[in-house]
Write an enzyme that holds these catalytic residues in place. Structure first.
Site, PDB file in Angstrom:
ATOM      1  N   CYS A 438      39.405  39.435  45.248  1.00 19.95           N
ATOM      2  CA  CYS A 438      39.275  39.173  44.084  1.00 19.95           C
ATOM      3  C   CYS A 438      39.139  40.334  43.107  1.00 19.95           C
ATOM      4  O   CYS A 438      40.007  40.810  42.590  1.00 19.95           O
ATOM      5  CB  CYS A 438      38.458  37.997  43.687  1.00 19.95           C
ATOM      6  N   GLU A 440      36.398  42.939  44.187  1.00 17.43           N
ATOM      7  CA  GLU A 440      35.510  43.754  44.895  1.00 17.43           C
ATOM      8  C   GLU A 440      35.908  45.198  45.243  1.00 17.43           C
ATOM      9  O   GLU A 440      36.766  45.314  45.966  1.00 17.43           O
ATOM     10  CB  GLU A 440      35.073  43.021  45.869  1.00 17.43           C
TER      11      GLU A 440
END
Length: 841
Positions: A438, A440
């Site tokens: 997502c 990171e």
């Protein structure tokens, strides 16, 4: 760099046909991998686990059925059915057997499973009882941890029930030396092992496993070469015969040998990407800086006249389609949290090199063009932005955003690079970061980040303050002072801090137990051979072989907790409009809107206990009927008026997300209650914990398990997502919301932050709209915001798509850190997206 940036490349008609074939039917669960894995494990009982893993991978690569789909140019699929998936019983399996008869009918991510597949799986699944990582991890967890998980304080489901994901391997090394080269590196290390070395046994086993895994990948490629040659021999269309012959030639070389052309580089990349998700069921296996490691092959062939930009674009588009072919089946509850058949394969373009120079290139633009052509959820395209980013690149990205597919996501080099350096990365490694899953960040090929290690619901410890740590008669948190004895807001806030600290320690206990279980039962030699310094250290990634080791669980609910605590401070302790006990009763009764799910269950238990004590044995159905009547009309008209008044008071208070400096400063402190304690813990691989502030889409299902909160949020409704304001609470426009979110400390949340915004399509119309949009991004990033992502779609369109899904089969929206087809999402998740504030400039 060639100046092709404003030139759109025409899409090949082949791409639409590939997409139509891919989405023609419901995804299918297949049994072949599970059967082959079990056969191999039965043959290798008593051998070192790392060798058992490698031998199983070799058997799967040799015998897993293969196919070449019509018109494909890039080949390789781990299922025969388009978008099908295999099963990974070594991690968990009982949930699947229980859902055999419901998985096709569930609301989120349904899969077809045939009776024959059920039969084959029933024959092998029992072998895994007592042998899975999830069972071993459970045995390592403290009883208090299991209690907290049962009460949904947090959920570590990603790695608890699945394989390890959330990494980027050294794709560039495979392209440069092939698996033959990696195999030779491992063999050289093996030759240096001495019988007297203290780690001789484990090192030798690991290096032998790497050699077997490299051979497995090489054999897999050769199988496709043979298949393509056979199909070419039967093909009657001359053009397709030539394509299949070319595919056979390419697969005869890669991934075993170095890539010698752009085509071979693309095909070799795909074999790596697909096989990583055949070895393990982990998601967020991200291609990373694709535009950097593929570019030299593109440039060389383009300069030599071997390819055109159009033919290169077609190959990229084919890869984009293939990324949507990969799939995985999750249990029903997890499917709700990750709805949209998402694998979170994040591919990022633009940014800097190790020396700090901008390296945006022609391929960076073509990656955006590919997403424009396919308009599918994968890859999760991202772009890096800094003060050296060419404006034309940002405008090209904005054009993609304007299409409404929720891509790309935007990331701020000026925050992420120093954040990673603060965690121990060199400046060179930090400058060359990519994004995983997502939101990171990590250094590709050197990191085992364990991102998305758990979802931590910051609203649940707040609920525990009102109950002194207890829930349904069970001690879930730590015992704190009864609210009847609290005389100041500081006392309440301190109790919340205590509940947070204790629950965070339990989360760490859960993650470390799962971490240890993976190292013992499911090390991954194929994955490990492409991440430094596993081969040199002679240990798998799961045993601490990476250069950088982290664990990154994420907290969410900052907006709800901020608004809740400030409402309590103002209404109870400053204005004294009601007491904490009265507030607690309002929450228990859901502000007069009907009891929440958990409160209803508690009421059932109370009624049953009371009737039993009175000698009135009444069946559960009768008890539930009584409670349901109470739940639907739980308060008198006078009480209802009182709760309506309370909600009006709450609505009048300033809310996070509206550029109110005092509120935003408090939100920063609330976020610290999660981010600061977490970084004091260490994991079994020798690394540290680092916080993320994002929920993926778990704010919806975990919100359904959370009672009413003091900010006026009703029971069982979604919690605020990421670092943005609560749904509908940002009433002062997009810039005000950006200013609020930027006041959080994004640097400390080095596992990533997520900031969603939604715009009406008219806001980005024309070049003026695109320039305003680009200015909004640069303005937010200048204030040290980390990430932004957008939905550009009207509320009316979403409502119509919800009512008439048959008319919107290709509508892609941004969910959280990923995009998905809107019609594949559960209704609760669709409602959450619809409820987000729609902005204009």
């Amino acid at each position: 760099m060639g100046r092709f940036y404003d030139e759109d490349i025409k899409k090949s008609p082949r791409i639409d046909r590939l997409i139509s074939h891919l989405y023609a039917k419901m995804p299918v669960i297949e049994a072949d991998r599970a059967v082959l894995l079990t056969e191999s494990y039965r043959e290798t009982e008593g051998e070192p686990v790392i060798l058992r893993r490698a031998k199983a991978f070799l058997k799967i690569c040799r015998k897993l059925p293969i196919t070449i789909r019509p018109e494909e140019l890039i080949v390789g699929s781990n299922s025969i059915a388009p978008r099908g998936c295999q099963v990974f019983p070594e991690y968990s399996w009982e949930w699947l057997e229980k859902e055999f008869d419901t998985v096709e009918k569930r609301s989120a991510d349904p899969f077809y499973i045939s009776d024959e597949t059920k039969r084959r799986l029933r024959e092998v699944l029992p072998y895994w009882k007592g042998r899975t990582t999830s069972e071993l991890a459970t045995s390592y967890m403290a009883p208090e941890t299991l209690t907290a998980m049962k009460h949904n304080i947090f959920t570590p489901g990603n790695y608890f029930y699945n394989g390890i994901g959330h990494f980027t391997v050294k794709y560039e090394e495979v392209l440069e030396i092939g698996f033959a080269g990696i195999r030779d590196r491992a063999a050289a290390q093996l030759a240096e092992c001495g019988l007297g070395d203290p780690d001789y046994a484990s090192r030798v086993s690991f290096l032998e496993a790497v050699i077997l895994s490299c051979e497995a990948a090489s054999e897999y490629g050769r199988r496709y070469s043979v298949l393509a040659r056979e199909l070419a021999g039967r093909e009657t269309d001359p053009a397709r015969r030539a394509e299949l012959t070319r595919i056979s030639e390419v697969c005869a070389r890669v991934p075993e040998q170095p890539a010698a052309s752009f085509y071979e580089a693309c095909q070799s990349f795909w074999f790596v990407q697909m096989l990583l998700q055949t070895e393990s069921s982990g998601h967020s296996i991200s291609p990373g800086r694709f535009d950097q490691y593929i570019y030299p092959y593109y440039k060389a062939d383009l300069d030599a006249g071997k390819i055109t930009r159009e033919s290169a674009q077609e190959l990229l588009d084919c890869i984009w389609v293939k990324l949507n072919d990969l799939n995985k089946v999750r249990d029903k509850d997890s499917a709700e949290g990750f709805a949209g058949y998402s694998l979170f394969q994040n591919l990022i373009a633009g940014g800097q090199d190790a020396e700090g120079n901008d390296v945006t290139n022609d391929l960076s633009f073509m990656c955006i063009e590919a997403s424009m052509h396919v308009r599918l959820p994968a890859p999760s395209l991202s772009v890096r932005v800094w003060n050296g980013t060419p404006n034309e690149f940002l405008i090209k990205a904005a054009k993609l955003t304007r299409t409404g597919v929720g891509l790309p996501a935007y990331y701020n080099d000026e925050v992420i690079i120093p954040a990673l350096m603060s965690r121990g990365l060199t400046v060179e490694d930090a400058r060359t970061y990519n994004i995983i899953g997502c939101v990171e960040p990590q250094k590709a090929g050197k990191t085992d980040g364990w991102h998305d290690a758990a979802f931590f619901n910051m609203c649940r410890p707040l609920e525990l303050v009102f109950t002194g740590g207890r829930e349904s008669g069970e001690l879930v948190g730590v015992e704190t002072k009864p609210i009847s004895e609290m005389r100041s807001f500081d006392e309440f806030y301190d109790a919340y801090r205590q509940q947070m600290d204790y629950c965070i320690s339990l989360l760490v206990n859960a993650d470390n137990a799962i971490d240890r279980a993976h190292a013992e039962r499911c090390p991954l030699p194929f994955q490990s051979c492409m991440i430094d310094d596993c081969i040199a250290r002679g240990k798998s990634l799961q045993e601490g072989g990476a250069v950088y080791n982290f664990t990154g669980p994420q907290g969410f609910g900052i907006a709800n907790v901020t608004d809740s605590l400030l409402a309590l401070k103002k209404l109870v302790f400053e204005d004294k409009k009601l007491t904490l006990e009265e507030y607690r009763e309002a929450l228990r009764k859901n502000f007069g809107r009907g009891l929440g799910a958990r409160e209803t269950e508690d009421l059932v238990a109370q009624v049953a206990g009371g009737m039993a004590a009175a000698g009135q044995p009444v069946g559960e159905a009768e008890i539930r009927a009584i409670c349901e009547a109470v739940r639907k009309d739980p308060v008198s008209p006078a009480e209802k008026a009182k709760y309506d008044q309370l909600l009006d008071w709450i609505d009048e208070l300033p809310k996070y997300g509206n550029d109110v400096p005092g509120v935003d400063a408090f939100a920063r402190e609330v976020a610290y209650l999660y981010t600061k304690p977490l970084q004091n813990y260490r994991n079994p691989r020798g690394g540290i914990f680092q916080a993320g502030l994002y929920p993926v889409s778990a704010n919806v299902p975990l919100g359904s398990q959370t009672g009413a909160t003091p900010d006026g949020r009703l029971a069982n409704t979604p919690i605020a997502d990421g670092v943005g304001p609560a749904q509908g609470r940002d009433t002062h426009g997009p810039t005000a919301a950006c200013n609020s979110a930027a006041r959080l400390d994004h640097m400390i949340a080095s596992n990533g932050t997520l900031f969603n915004q939604k715009f009406h399509p008219s806001a980005l119309s024309g070049i003026e709209g695109l320039q305003k949009f680009a200015s909004l991004i640069r303005g937010y990033f200048d204030q040290k915001g980390m990430h932004m992502q957008f939905n550009v779609v009207s509320r009316e369109t979403l409502l119509d798509a919800q009512a008439h899904p048959e008319n919107y089969k290709s509508l892609v929206v941004r969910v959280a850190g990923y995009s998905a087809l809107f019609t594949t999402l559960s209704k609760s998740l669709q409602d959450d997206i619809i409820s987000r504030t729609t902005h204009g400039f």
